[in-house]
Scaffold this active site. Sequence first.
Site, mmCIF file in Angstrom:
data_model
loop_
_atom_site.group_PDB
_atom_site.id
_atom_site.type_symbol
_atom_site.label_atom_id
_atom_site.label_comp_id
_atom_site.label_asym_id
_atom_site.label_seq_id
_atom_site.Cartn_x
_atom_site.Cartn_y
_atom_site.Cartn_z
ATOM 1 N N ASP A 1 32.496 72.932 67.363
ATOM 2 C CA ASP A 1 31.371 72.827 66.443
ATOM 3 C C ASP A 1 31.336 74.073 65.564
ATOM 4 O OD1 ASP A 1 30.344 74.840 67.983
ATOM 5 O OD2 ASP A 1 28.666 73.692 68.788
ATOM 6 N N ASN B 1 22.436 75.760 56.911
ATOM 7 C CA ASN B 1 21.820 74.666 56.153
ATOM 8 C C ASN B 1 20.418 75.042 55.677
ATOM 9 O OD1 ASN B 1 23.431 72.476 55.609
ATOM 10 N ND2 ASN B 1 22.951 71.361 57.460
ATOM 11 N N ASP C 1 27.172 70.456 53.298
ATOM 12 C CA ASP C 1 28.146 69.368 53.271
ATOM 13 C C ASP C 1 29.525 69.876 52.846
ATOM 14 O OD1 ASP C 1 26.221 67.603 54.049
ATOM 15 O OD2 ASP C 1 25.904 66.711 52.071
ATOM 16 N N GLU D 1 27.642 68.714 63.128
ATOM 17 C CA GLU D 1 28.679 69.711 62.839
ATOM 18 C C GLU D 1 29.734 69.748 63.938
ATOM 19 O OE1 GLU D 1 25.854 72.099 65.437
ATOM 20 O OE2 GLU D 1 25.870 70.292 64.228
#
Length: 278
Positions: A214, A222, A231, A257
């Site tokens: 991850d 974010n 993104d 993620e």
Amino acid sequence: MTQSLLQQAAKYLKKALPLMLKYQIPTTPTNYTLWYTYVSEQNSQLNSQLDEVIAQYQTCPPTTAEVLYQQHIGDPKDLDVHNLRQNMEAMTTELSQSLHDTSIDTDSFRNKLEANFGKLSLLEQEAISLEQVMDMVRNLAQDSDDIINSTAYFTHQLDKAQQEIEALRQRLSAAEHDVMYDALTGCFNRRAFNLDLNALLQQSPEGTCLILSDIDHFKEFNDTYGHVLGDQVLKAVSKRMQDSCRDGIKLYRFGGEEFAVIVPKSRQRIARQLAESM
């Protein structure tokens, strides 16, 4: 089904089943159909792609089999894809009807043209008044306008149909792609991961390694920089990991993620080195 068709079907099944056993292909309806089509040599593109898959994986993973099935045979279970195909067929039928109508109008115009020119040829033989000549010319002009309007309408219909068919084709391609692929990163999705991992564990669990990864502090990133930039990070990480996947190694977006990598027929030490290099 005739006797000859039955014999032919039996012949293909006798060729398909040993290949499925050899490459440890699960006996599902999709796989039966795929390999039946393969041994019948009805689709050269399918055969070429399946040969490449076998050369790379020494089997045909479930996700790859389903993608090949969708591309070359079609999946009636996928209602969205089925509806898109029906819309394309309806559009083609409408276009064909417009072409047929225009063809009829053209034939009618040609007949009228020949009749009017036939009348004009009588000018030298018979005494025809100027008013009669003008009537012929007016009729000819009117018929010409009719065929011009008919042709213009067909041209408009053709352009419109081509645009709509292209839009439907793109939507169809996207719908087929989305079944197995993650829309954002382009790598395989969670559904594809479940299919492939289950198949490997059932067929040849020895040597199957799994890498789970991850992105650290992704939520904080974010929240700080926004989802649009987040993104882009997902896409970049996916591409970097995908660049390291070869020799049957496959990357999946597991969720959010999180990414998963299946490494078949490997050793833990080699899989660990791959993870570290990624």
